[in-house]
Design an enzyme around this catalytic site. Sequence first.
Site, PDB file in Angstrom:
ATOM      1  N   GLY A 189      -0.738   4.400  -9.932  1.00 53.31           N
ATOM      2  CA  GLY A 189      -0.633   3.693  -8.638  1.00 53.31           C
ATOM      3  C   GLY A 189       0.489   4.202  -7.758  1.00 53.31           C
ATOM      4  O   GLY A 189       0.871   3.546  -6.796  1.00 53.31           O
ATOM      5  N   LYS A 207       8.340   9.398   5.959  1.00 49.71           N
ATOM      6  CA  LYS A 207       9.515   8.591   5.595  1.00 49.71           C
ATOM      7  C   LYS A 207      10.783   9.173   6.221  1.00 49.71           C
ATOM      8  O   LYS A 207      11.654   8.434   6.692  1.00 49.71           O
ATOM      9  CB  LYS A 207       9.639   8.523   4.072  1.00 49.71           C
ATOM     10  CG  LYS A 207       8.528   7.694   3.441  1.00 49.71           C
ATOM     11  CD  LYS A 207       8.436   7.943   1.947  1.00 49.71           C
ATOM     12  CE  LYS A 207       7.431   7.022   1.281  1.00 49.71           C
ATOM     13  NZ  LYS A 207       7.118   7.399  -0.101  1.00 49.71           N
TER      14      LYS A 207
HETATM   15  N1  NAI Z   1       1.231   2.584  -3.855  1.00 50.73           N
HETATM   16  C1  NAI Z   1       2.527   2.678  -3.603  1.00 50.73           C
HETATM   17  O1  NAI Z   1       3.359   2.917  -4.492  1.00 50.73           O
HETATM   18  C2  NAI Z   1       3.031   2.485  -2.210  1.00 50.73           C
HETATM   19  C3  NAI Z   1       2.175   2.364  -1.148  1.00 50.73           C
HETATM   20  N2  NAI Z   1       2.672   2.182   0.117  1.00 50.73           N
HETATM   21  C4  NAI Z   1       1.771   2.026   1.238  1.00 50.73           C
HETATM   22  O2  NAI Z   1       1.054   0.832   1.067  1.00 50.73           O
HETATM   23  C5  NAI Z   1      -0.229   0.959   1.657  1.00 50.73           C
HETATM   24  C6  NAI Z   1      -1.279   0.643   0.613  1.00 50.73           C
HETATM   25  O3  NAI Z   1      -1.136   1.531  -0.471  1.00 50.73           O
HETATM   26  P1  NAI Z   1      -1.916   1.276  -1.843  1.00 50.73           P
HETATM   27  O4  NAI Z   1      -1.994  -0.172  -2.107  1.00 50.73           O
HETATM   28  O5  NAI Z   1      -1.276   2.167  -2.819  1.00 50.73           O
HETATM   29  O6  NAI Z   1      -3.337   1.853  -1.467  1.00 50.73           O
HETATM   30  P2  NAI Z   1      -4.754   1.429  -2.079  1.00 50.73           P
HETATM   31  O7  NAI Z   1      -5.681   2.522  -1.714  1.00 50.73           O
HETATM   32  O8  NAI Z   1      -4.609   1.048  -3.507  1.00 50.73           O
HETATM   33  O9  NAI Z   1      -5.086   0.109  -1.245  1.00 50.73           O
HETATM   34  C7  NAI Z   1      -5.553   0.089   0.061  1.00 50.73           C
HETATM   35  C8  NAI Z   1      -6.678  -0.915   0.104  1.00 50.73           C
HETATM   36  O10 NAI Z   1      -7.082  -1.124   1.448  1.00 50.73           O
HETATM   37  C9  NAI Z   1      -8.503  -1.256   1.439  1.00 50.73           C
HETATM   38  N3  NAI Z   1      -9.005  -0.990   2.777  1.00 50.73           N
HETATM   39  C10 NAI Z   1      -9.246   0.198   3.363  1.00 50.73           C
HETATM   40  N4  NAI Z   1      -9.716   0.008   4.609  1.00 50.73           N
HETATM   41  C11 NAI Z   1      -9.753  -1.323   4.804  1.00 50.73           C
HETATM   42  C12 NAI Z   1     -10.128  -2.140   5.905  1.00 50.73           C
HETATM   43  N5  NAI Z   1     -10.579  -1.596   7.025  1.00 50.73           N
HETATM   44  N6  NAI Z   1     -10.028  -3.478   5.768  1.00 50.73           N
HETATM   45  C13 NAI Z   1      -9.593  -4.015   4.618  1.00 50.73           C
HETATM   46  N7  NAI Z   1      -9.223  -3.304   3.528  1.00 50.73           N
HETATM   47  C14 NAI Z   1      -9.304  -1.972   3.642  1.00 50.73           C
HETATM   48  C15 NAI Z   1      -8.985  -0.270   0.402  1.00 50.73           C
HETATM   49  O11 NAI Z   1     -10.292  -0.601  -0.041  1.00 50.73           O
HETATM   50  C16 NAI Z   1      -7.916  -0.453  -0.677  1.00 50.73           C
HETATM   51  O12 NAI Z   1      -8.292  -1.438  -1.605  1.00 50.73           O
HETATM   52  C17 NAI Z   1      -0.302   2.370   2.213  1.00 50.73           C
HETATM   53  O13 NAI Z   1       0.109   2.352   3.561  1.00 50.73           O
HETATM   54  C18 NAI Z   1       0.722   3.114   1.367  1.00 50.73           C
HETATM   55  O14 NAI Z   1       1.236   4.246   2.029  1.00 50.73           O
HETATM   56  C19 NAI Z   1       4.017   2.080   0.368  1.00 50.73           C
HETATM   57  C20 NAI Z   1       4.909   2.178  -0.650  1.00 50.73           C
HETATM   58  C21 NAI Z   1       4.499   2.429  -2.022  1.00 50.73           C
HETATM   59  N1  LIG Z   2       2.732   7.742  -2.584  1.00 55.27           N
HETATM   60  C1  LIG Z   2       4.058   7.261  -2.374  1.00 55.27           C
HETATM   61  C2  LIG Z   2       4.079   5.777  -2.561  1.00 55.27           C
HETATM   62  C3  LIG Z   2       5.284   5.193  -1.994  1.00 55.27           C
HETATM   63  O1  LIG Z   2       5.619   5.298  -0.842  1.00 55.27           O
HETATM   64  C4  LIG Z   2       5.003   7.909  -3.380  1.00 55.27           C
HETATM   65  O2  LIG Z   2       4.526   8.568  -4.281  1.00 55.27           O
HETATM   66  O3  LIG Z   2       6.209   7.773  -3.196  1.00 55.27           O
END
Ligand code: NAI
Ligand SMILES: N[C@@H](CC=O)C(=O)O
Length: 438
Positions: A189, A207
Amino acid sequence: MNDHKPLRVALLGCGVVGSAVARRLVEHADDLTARVGVPLEIVGIAVRRAGRDRSDVPVDPSLFTTEAADLVTRADIVVETVGGIDPARELLLSAMAHGASVVTANKALLAEDGPTLYAAADAAGVDLYYEAAVAGAIPLLRPIRESLAGDDVRKILGIVNGTTNFVLDKMDSTGAGFAETVAQAQALGYAEADPTADVEGFDAAAKAAILASLAFHTRVAGRDVHREGITEVTASDIAAAKEMDCVVKLLAIAEKASTDDGEGISVRVHPVMIPRSHPLASVRDAFNAVFVEASAAGQLMFYGRGAGGDPTASAVLGDLVAVARHKVNGSRGPGESAYADLPVLDFGQSWTRYHISLDVEDRPGVLAQVATAFASHDVSIETVRQRVVTDPDSGGPRAELVVVTHRATEAALNATVETLSELDSVADVVSVMRVEGA
Ligand SMILES: NC(=O)C1=CN([C@@H]2O[C@H](COP(=O)(O)OP(=O)(O)OC[C@H]3O[C@@H](n4cnc5c(N)ncnc54)[C@H](O)[C@@H]3O)[C@@H](O)[C@H]2O)C=CC1
Ligand SMILES: N[C@@H](CC=O)C(=O)O
Ligand code: NA
């Protein structure tokens, strides 16, 4: 505001981060209510596809909706964890136009179009918070935006992408392959929906842009950041770093620099060699660490989990509590601060040390030619190491030369590499790696 009226919270996205936010909102509801002063009521969770099993998220299943555009019009606070530019941007603009404060983890969107979001927040008198967008759980943006608001930040240097740190760490410590470790980071994840954003440095560049904007009170977009990812880092680069008692890390660097035309800022993301004794060298796994240097505070270091569902949810929920408190007491947090409007310098003007590996002929005068090439571009050599090897084709002797320079500009270094490539005695400029922290 009525003390007992719950605040309506809409969640957009229920993936790695969104589901962790939803779970913690439910499981820690009483504490959150006590901290905010009113309950936080989830009024809906926008998902892309209806009908999937979401039993890991302990909410009434009727809250899941595919109608995100409608959901954002009936919330006091919208939490966005969808990612990407559109529809996230339209949804957040609509949310703010309808009076909702926004919490987002979306660095790609902020680095693409942050000023539009800030303008919308100002126009609507609402908050725009995004601590999770940089370095996950680590409290970093609020310290820069608020705690250091009275200081003069000079430099930020950090590991801000967990996926690439995970990959480089595994390649260094276990000799694991690139593709296999990227797949592991995805399964854990850490990686973006498209891991190209991680390994090609786009995520770190976004970032870096956010950090530079906040630190230097200047608009910096992701496209202004010089970006190199880790796809070109080879096992032999990692071995060369080991020989120097260094490790290879992908760093985001943002610094103020003086030029003949005045002060500007350099913002860049690229792999560097750093000595194993440097604190950033011991940042393992998907952890992040960021150094901030300010003129009065001196050096500060922030360290923690930069990726993963729960760590990122921690930052999202911290923001949620902050903006909810503002809703309760009718206040707002800080808006955009871009008054300094410093120019973003060309990458050629950035200034660092370099480690250059050359494949050269082993004969008299070659070292002198190489040294002259450096001198002709005013690049000063710090150390030279030579190892004689056997040419696999001719069986004759060849030399591997490793040159480490003092600080020089990228422009001077590039010109030096060009001159070196033109020398008959230089068969190949095998690699050029920047060196930081020594
Ligand atoms: N995974 C991580 O460690 C981190 C992620 N982020 C940010 O958080 C955000 C989410 O990341 P994740 O949860 O890892 O991604 P993910 O891909 O697991 O979750 C995104 C979700 O949004 C849903 N989605 C897509 N289009 C949609 C729409 N139009 N309406 C409703 N739902 C929709 C997808 O089906 C998916 O379940 C991103 O902007 C990412 O850059 C920030 C810091 C850390
Ligand atoms: N994909 C990013 C998630 C957090 O921002 C990372 O690997 O650092
Ligand atoms: Na953070």
